[in-house]
Write a protein that holds these residues in place. Structure first.
Motif, PDB file in Angstrom:
ATOM      1  N   GLY A 273      32.085  -5.417   2.076  1.00 51.81           N
ATOM      2  CA  GLY A 273      31.255  -4.893   3.160  1.00 51.81           C
ATOM      3  C   GLY A 273      31.470  -3.413   3.393  1.00 51.81           C
ATOM      4  N   LEU A 274      32.727  -2.976   3.369  1.00 45.54           N
ATOM      5  CA  LEU A 274      33.027  -1.553   3.545  1.00 45.54           C
ATOM      6  C   LEU A 274      32.479  -0.718   2.392  1.00 45.54           C
ATOM      7  CD1 LEU A 274      36.655  -1.766   4.950  1.00 45.54           C
ATOM      8  CD2 LEU A 274      34.590  -1.091   6.203  1.00 45.54           C
TER       9      LEU A 274
ATOM     10  N   ALA B  83      29.868   2.365   2.722  1.00 43.61           N
ATOM     11  CA  ALA B  83      30.031   3.690   2.115  1.00 43.61           C
ATOM     12  C   ALA B  83      28.811   4.057   1.274  1.00 43.61           C
ATOM     13  CB  ALA B  83      31.302   3.732   1.268  1.00 43.61           C
ATOM     14  N   LEU B  84      28.274   3.086   0.541  1.00 43.61           N
ATOM     15  CA  LEU B  84      27.069   3.357  -0.249  1.00 43.61           C
ATOM     16  C   LEU B  84      25.879   3.682   0.649  1.00 43.61           C
ATOM     17  CD1 LEU B  84      27.240   0.682  -3.085  1.00 43.61           C
ATOM     18  CD2 LEU B  84      27.257   3.169  -3.360  1.00 43.61           C
ATOM     19  N   ALA B  85      25.736   2.961   1.753  1.00 42.94           N
ATOM     20  CA  ALA B  85      24.640   3.242   2.689  1.00 42.94           C
ATOM     21  C   ALA B  85      24.758   4.655   3.232  1.00 42.94           C
ATOM     22  CB  ALA B  85      24.647   2.230   3.838  1.00 42.94           C
ATOM     23  N   ASN B  86      25.967   5.059   3.505  1.00 44.99           N
ATOM     24  CA  ASN B  86      26.188   6.394   4.053  1.00 44.99           C
ATOM     25  C   ASN B  86      25.829   7.491   3.064  1.00 44.99           C
ATOM     26  OD1 ASN B  86      27.263   8.008   6.314  1.00 44.99           O
ATOM     27  ND2 ASN B  86      28.652   8.705   4.729  1.00 44.99           N
ATOM     28  N   ASN B  87      25.888   7.187   1.784  1.00 43.05           N
ATOM     29  CA  ASN B  87      25.621   8.194   0.767  1.00 43.05           C
ATOM     30  C   ASN B  87      24.281   7.996   0.065  1.00 43.05           C
ATOM     31  OD1 ASN B  87      28.180   9.710   0.892  1.00 43.05           O
ATOM     32  ND2 ASN B  87      29.012   7.703   0.427  1.00 43.05           N
ATOM     33  N   ALA B  88      23.480   7.065   0.565  1.00 45.99           N
ATOM     34  CA  ALA B  88      22.176   6.794  -0.043  1.00 45.99           C
ATOM     35  C   ALA B  88      21.206   7.943   0.243  1.00 45.99           C
ATOM     36  CB  ALA B  88      21.625   5.477   0.487  1.00 45.99           C
ATOM     37  N   GLN B  89      20.198   8.073  -0.594  1.00 46.90           N
ATOM     38  CA  GLN B  89      19.245   9.176  -0.481  1.00 46.90           C
ATOM     39  C   GLN B  89      17.885   8.766   0.075  1.00 46.90           C
ATOM     40  OE1 GLN B  89      20.265  12.371  -1.182  1.00 46.90           O
ATOM     41  NE2 GLN B  89      22.240  11.364  -1.328  1.00 46.90           N
ATOM     42  N   THR B  90      17.621   7.469   0.187  1.00 49.19           N
ATOM     43  CA  THR B  90      16.328   7.010   0.705  1.00 49.19           C
ATOM     44  C   THR B  90      16.550   5.940   1.763  1.00 49.19           C
ATOM     45  OG1 THR B  90      16.069   5.205  -0.891  1.00 49.19           O
ATOM     46  CG2 THR B  90      15.252   7.391  -1.560  1.00 49.19           C
ATOM     47  N   SER B  91      15.548   5.786   2.630  1.00 48.96           N
ATOM     48  CA  SER B  91      15.683   4.773   3.678  1.00 48.96           C
ATOM     49  C   SER B  91      15.751   3.365   3.088  1.00 48.96           C
ATOM     50  CB  SER B  91      14.551   4.879   4.706  1.00 48.96           C
ATOM     51  OG  SER B  91      13.299   4.701   4.099  1.00 48.96           O
ATOM     52  N   ALA B  92      15.069   3.131   1.961  1.00 44.98           N
ATOM     53  CA  ALA B  92      15.125   1.815   1.314  1.00 44.98           C
ATOM     54  C   ALA B  92      16.539   1.515   0.820  1.00 44.98           C
ATOM     55  CB  ALA B  92      14.131   1.743   0.158  1.00 44.98           C
ATOM     56  N   SER B  93      17.193   2.488   0.218  1.00 42.49           N
ATOM     57  CA  SER B  93      18.569   2.298  -0.260  1.00 42.49           C
ATOM     58  C   SER B  93      19.523   2.087   0.901  1.00 42.49           C
ATOM     59  CB  SER B  93      19.040   3.514  -1.060  1.00 42.49           C
ATOM     60  OG  SER B  93      18.197   3.779  -2.121  1.00 42.49           O
ATOM     61  N   ILE B  94      19.342   2.868   1.949  1.00 46.40           N
ATOM     62  CA  ILE B  94      20.183   2.732   3.134  1.00 46.40           C
ATOM     63  C   ILE B  94      20.033   1.333   3.713  1.00 46.40           C
ATOM     64  CG2 ILE B  94      20.520   3.529   5.512  1.00 46.40           C
ATOM     65  CD1 ILE B  94      19.551   6.340   4.444  1.00 46.40           C
TER      66      ILE B  94
ATOM     67  N   THR C 268      18.979  -1.449   2.251  1.00 49.28           N
ATOM     68  CA  THR C 268      19.525  -2.472   1.351  1.00 49.28           C
ATOM     69  C   THR C 268      21.037  -2.579   1.500  1.00 49.28           C
ATOM     70  OG1 THR C 268      17.746  -2.174  -0.244  1.00 49.28           O
ATOM     71  CG2 THR C 268      19.784  -3.150  -1.066  1.00 49.28           C
ATOM     72  N   CYS C 269      21.712  -1.442   1.446  1.00 49.43           N
ATOM     73  CA  CYS C 269      23.176  -1.446   1.548  1.00 49.43           C
ATOM     74  C   CYS C 269      23.638  -1.896   2.927  1.00 49.43           C
ATOM     75  CB  CYS C 269      23.732  -0.063   1.236  1.00 49.43           C
ATOM     76  SG  CYS C 269      23.493   0.448  -0.472  1.00 49.43           S
TER      77      CYS C 269
ATOM     78  N   ALA D 146      25.501  -8.386   6.779  1.00 47.34           N
ATOM     79  CA  ALA D 146      25.572  -9.826   6.493  1.00 47.34           C
ATOM     80  C   ALA D 146      27.016 -10.260   6.249  1.00 47.34           C
ATOM     81  CB  ALA D 146      24.697 -10.176   5.294  1.00 47.34           C
ATOM     82  N   ILE D 147      27.760  -9.455   5.515  1.00 52.18           N
ATOM     83  CA  ILE D 147      29.166  -9.781   5.250  1.00 52.18           C
ATOM     84  C   ILE D 147      29.976  -9.730   6.538  1.00 52.18           C
ATOM     85  CG2 ILE D 147      31.287  -8.946   4.129  1.00 52.18           C
ATOM     86  CD1 ILE D 147      29.388  -8.031   1.784  1.00 52.18           C
ATOM     87  N   PHE D 148      29.794  -8.681   7.333  1.00 53.72           N
ATOM     88  CA  PHE D 148      30.562  -8.542   8.579  1.00 53.72           C
ATOM     89  C   PHE D 148      30.222  -9.652   9.568  1.00 53.72           C
ATOM     90  CE2 PHE D 148      30.575  -3.756   7.525  1.00 53.72           C
ATOM     91  CZ  PHE D 148      31.687  -3.908   6.720  1.00 53.72           C
ATOM     92  N   GLU D 149      28.953 -10.050   9.635  1.00 52.00           N
ATOM     93  CA  GLU D 149      28.561 -11.156  10.517  1.00 52.00           C
ATOM     94  C   GLU D 149      29.213 -12.460  10.061  1.00 52.00           C
ATOM     95  OE1 GLU D 149      24.270 -11.142  10.532  1.00 52.00           O
ATOM     96  OE2 GLU D 149      24.215  -9.895  12.336  1.00 52.00           O
ATOM     97  N   LYS D 150      29.162 -12.725   8.766  1.00 53.58           N
ATOM     98  CA  LYS D 150      29.746 -13.948   8.219  1.00 53.58           C
ATOM     99  C   LYS D 150      31.243 -14.015   8.504  1.00 53.58           C
ATOM    100  CE  LYS D 150      30.235 -16.624   3.989  1.00 53.58           C
ATOM    101  NZ  LYS D 150      30.086 -16.629   2.536  1.00 53.58           N
ATOM    102  N   GLU D 151      31.909 -12.854   8.462  1.00 55.82           N
ATOM    103  CA  GLU D 151      33.351 -12.794   8.688  1.00 55.82           C
ATOM    104  C   GLU D 151      33.704 -12.676  10.183  1.00 55.82           C
ATOM    105  OE1 GLU D 151      35.741 -13.136   6.195  1.00 55.82           O
ATOM    106  OE2 GLU D 151      33.960 -13.662   5.033  1.00 55.82           O
ATOM    107  N   GLY D 152      32.688 -12.595  11.042  1.00 50.14           N
ATOM    108  CA  GLY D 152      32.932 -12.482  12.476  1.00 50.14           C
ATOM    109  C   GLY D 152      33.454 -11.116  12.901  1.00 50.14           C
ATOM    110  N   LEU D 153      33.059 -10.075  12.198  1.00 50.38           N
ATOM    111  CA  LEU D 153      33.543  -8.716  12.461  1.00 50.38           C
ATOM    112  C   LEU D 153      32.438  -7.880  13.103  1.00 50.38           C
ATOM    113  CD1 LEU D 153      35.349  -8.336   9.037  1.00 50.38           C
ATOM    114  CD2 LEU D 153      36.426  -8.749  11.257  1.00 50.38           C
ATOM    115  N   SER D 154      32.184  -8.146  14.377  1.00 55.38           N
ATOM    116  CA  SER D 154      31.063  -7.488  15.052  1.00 55.38           C
ATOM    117  C   SER D 154      31.246  -5.981  15.173  1.00 55.38           C
ATOM    118  CB  SER D 154      30.831  -8.113  16.433  1.00 55.38           C
ATOM    119  OG  SER D 154      31.977  -7.949  17.240  1.00 55.38           O
ATOM    120  N   ASN D 155      32.481  -5.504  15.326  1.00 53.42           N
ATOM    121  CA  ASN D 155      32.675  -4.062  15.431  1.00 53.42           C
ATOM    122  C   ASN D 155      32.349  -3.348  14.120  1.00 53.42           C
ATOM    123  OD1 ASN D 155      33.384  -3.781  18.152  1.00 53.42           O
ATOM    124  ND2 ASN D 155      35.439  -4.507  17.722  1.00 53.42           N
TER     125      ASN D 155
END
Length: 143
Positions: free
Chosen positions: A36-37, A41-52, A54-55, A61-70
């Motif tokens: 998830g992290l 990091a990939l979302a933060n460095n993406a160049q388009t809104s679609a890439s952002i 997606t990442c 989804a991973i953070f929700e599944k793991e119960g990591l709301s923060n």
């Protein structure tokens, strides 16, 4: 969050390569939080809104599944920051940043709150609302 900080200093090329390497390693490790992290990091460095999007969707989804709301909220904040940086979808960035400010639970995370207020300031500056931009910038530096 070192990969995220690299992109703020104009080194998105290095940050993107490091993010891809982190994603590869996280997939091999099988540790969901690392994966998830890495997507964050990939979302933060993406160049388009679609890439952002997606990442960020994968990270959330991973953070929700793991119960990591923060971490979910941090993913939204940094995706919003990326949308502003790339000049795409200010409305979505504004919504995600306000959700972060309303729902983030770690009150001692001054850096993230400062990033959120600075992001809002940037949005207001870009839409030529200088008064609101200055209010947000002042809140950002108060942290």
């Amino acid at each position: 969050m070192t990969l995220i900080r690299l992109s703020f200093f104009g080194r998105t090329d290095i940050a993107k390569v490091a993010s891809m390497d982190a994603l590869y390693r996280a997939r091999r490790s099988g540790i969901p939080v690392q994966l998830g992290l890495s997507y964050l990091a990939l979302a933060n460095n993406a160049q388009t809104s679609a890439s952002i999007d997606t990442c960020m969707t994968k990270a959330v989804a991973i953070f929700e599944k793991e119960g990591l709301s923060n971490l979910k909220m941090l993913a939204q904040l940094y995706a919003a920051r990326s949308l502003v940086t790339t000049g795409e979808n200010y409305v979505n960035a504004f919504r995600m940043t306000n959700q972060f400010l309303a729902n983030y639970k770690i009150k001692e995370d001054f850096q993230s709150y400062s990033v959120a207020w600075n992001t809002l300031g940037e949005i207001y500056r870009l839409i030529l609302n200088d008064v609101k931009a200055m209010e947000c910038y002042k809140k950002a530096i108060s942290y």
